[in-house]
Design an enzyme around this catalytic site. Structure first.
Site, short mmCIF file in Angstrom:
data_model
loop_
_atom_site.label_atom_id
_atom_site.label_comp_id
_atom_site.label_asym_id
_atom_site.label_seq_id
_atom_site.Cartn_x
_atom_site.Cartn_y
_atom_site.Cartn_z
CE LYS A 122 5.21 -6.26 -12.19
NZ LYS A 122 6.18 -6.73 -11.17
NE ARG A 167 2.48 -11.64 -10.68
CZ ARG A 167 2.24 -10.41 -10.21
NH1 ARG A 167 1.30 -9.66 -10.77
NH2 ARG A 167 2.93 -9.93 -9.22
NE ARG A 193 6.30 -3.06 -2.98
CZ ARG A 193 6.27 -3.80 -4.10
NH1 ARG A 193 6.26 -3.22 -5.28
NH2 ARG A 193 6.26 -5.11 -4.02
NE ARG A 196 2.24 -5.36 -2.34
CZ ARG A 196 2.43 -5.62 -3.63
NH1 ARG A 196 2.56 -4.63 -4.49
NH2 ARG A 196 2.51 -6.85 -4.07
NE ARG A 229 4.95 -10.64 -4.13
CZ ARG A 229 5.24 -9.37 -3.81
NH1 ARG A 229 5.67 -9.07 -2.60
NH2 ARG A 229 5.07 -8.44 -4.70
P1 AMP Z 1 1.41 -7.39 -7.51
O1 AMP Z 1 0.78 -6.25 -6.80
O2 AMP Z 1 1.35 -7.25 -9.00
O3 AMP Z 1 2.78 -7.72 -7.00
O4 AMP Z 1 0.50 -8.67 -7.18
C1 AMP Z 1 0.31 -9.11 -5.85
C2 AMP Z 1 -0.24 -10.53 -5.84
O5 AMP Z 1 -1.51 -10.55 -6.51
C3 AMP Z 1 0.60 -11.57 -6.54
O6 AMP Z 1 1.65 -12.08 -5.73
C4 AMP Z 1 -0.46 -12.64 -6.86
O7 AMP Z 1 -0.80 -13.36 -5.69
C5 AMP Z 1 -1.65 -11.78 -7.23
N1 AMP Z 1 -1.69 -11.46 -8.67
C6 AMP Z 1 -1.58 -10.23 -9.23
N2 AMP Z 1 -1.63 -10.29 -10.56
C7 AMP Z 1 -1.75 -11.60 -10.88
C8 AMP Z 1 -1.81 -12.32 -12.10
N3 AMP Z 1 -1.76 -11.70 -13.30
N4 AMP Z 1 -1.93 -13.67 -12.03
C9 AMP Z 1 -2.00 -14.32 -10.86
N5 AMP Z 1 -1.91 -13.71 -9.66
C10 AMP Z 1 -1.79 -12.35 -9.66
#
Ligand code: AMP
Length: 240
Positions: free
Chosen positions: A15, A90, A128, A168, A179
């Site tokens: 994404k 999400r 990653r 990360r 996750r």
């Molecule tokens: P990402 O970088 O999109 O994988 O997001 C990393 C982390 O940020 C996720 O595992 C959640 O803990 C938090 N997070 C990001 N976007 C959301 C969202 N839309 N709703 C809830 N938690 C989020």
């Protein structure tokens, strides 16, 4: 005509990489809720302190908090001509909130679901690497460049010596498994939420980034969206 693009898919589906490329290609902002939260943690703000532990466990932060962040970002002048949302929505309540936020915008939301099998996701997330300073993904432009972040977000911080590539924190194997479980429970229902809409497309995310990009651009065209132009024949007229 504004492109409102939503990227769905599990962690590691690509994404971020695609959102980064498409935002650049169409000249619209990429709004990554994950990046916004990571920046808040790095800066030590109240928001960062509030979400740090939840993110470290691989869980989702609260809907109200995230919707508030997205509402504010979408209200910025830079988002008036469209945006790519990466990591939002999400949950179904977040998707409902997005519908409400889109009420004043005439152009549809194009929703792309990037599908990738679990084993491949775990492999990708393990591999990653992101820039420790600006968060840019080493693969964002496909070359894995090792000297200058290909999509550097803070040249003033990480330009001179080149990026320090790190994993990360939430890409550690146990957190990734959590996750993925959270994705299946909370985010997969979004596919049913959007599936019936004409501007929903499932895209095979197993292919090389350039092929995936082409499939997403085709999905945008198939939805009748021509970024930067009026509506396609048969569609409604663009409103000023
Ligand atoms: P990402 O970088 O999109 O994988 O997001 C990393 C982390 O940020 C996720 O595992 C959640 O803990 C938090 N997070 C990001 N976007 C959301 C969202 N839309 N709703 C809830 N938690 C989020």
């Amino acid at each position: 005509m504004a492109l409102h693009l939503v990227m769905l898919g599990p962690p590691g589906a690509g994404k971020g990489t695609q959102a980064e490329r498409l935002a650049r290609e169409f000249g619209i902002p990429r709004i990554s809720t994950g990046d916004i939260l990571r920046e808040a943690i790095q800066s030590g703000s109240d928001l960062g302190r509030a979400v740090q532990a939840v993110m470290a466990r691989g869980e989702l932060v609260g809907d109200d908090l995230i919707v508030g962040i997205v509402r504010e970002r979408l209200s910025r002048p830079g988002a008036a001509g469209g945006f790519v949302l990466d990591g939002f929505p999400r949950t179904v309540p977040q998707a409902e909130a997005l519908d409400a936020l889109m009420a004043g915008r005439p152009d549809p939301v194009v929703v792309v679901d990037l599908a990738v099998p679990d084993e491949e996701l775990v492999r990708r997330v393990r591999a990653r690497r992101v820039c420790a300073d600006c968060g840019a993904n080493a693969d964002a432009f496909g070359d894995g460049a090792s000297r200058v972040p290909p999509a550097c977000r803070a040249p003033e911080r990480c330009g001179a010596e080149g990026p320090r590539w790190v994993a990360r924190a939430d890409d550690a194997e146990a957190v990734v498994r959590e996750r993925l479980a959270v994705y299946r429970r909370e985010s997969r229902p979004l596919i049913d939420f959007y599936r019936g809409r004409p501007a929903f497309r499932a895209v095979d995310g197993r292919h090389a980034p350039e092929q995936v990009r082409e499939a997403i651009v085709a999905a945008v065209a198939a939805a009748g969206v021509r970024p930067g132009q009026g509506r396609t024949p048969g569609g409604e007229e663009a409103t000023a």
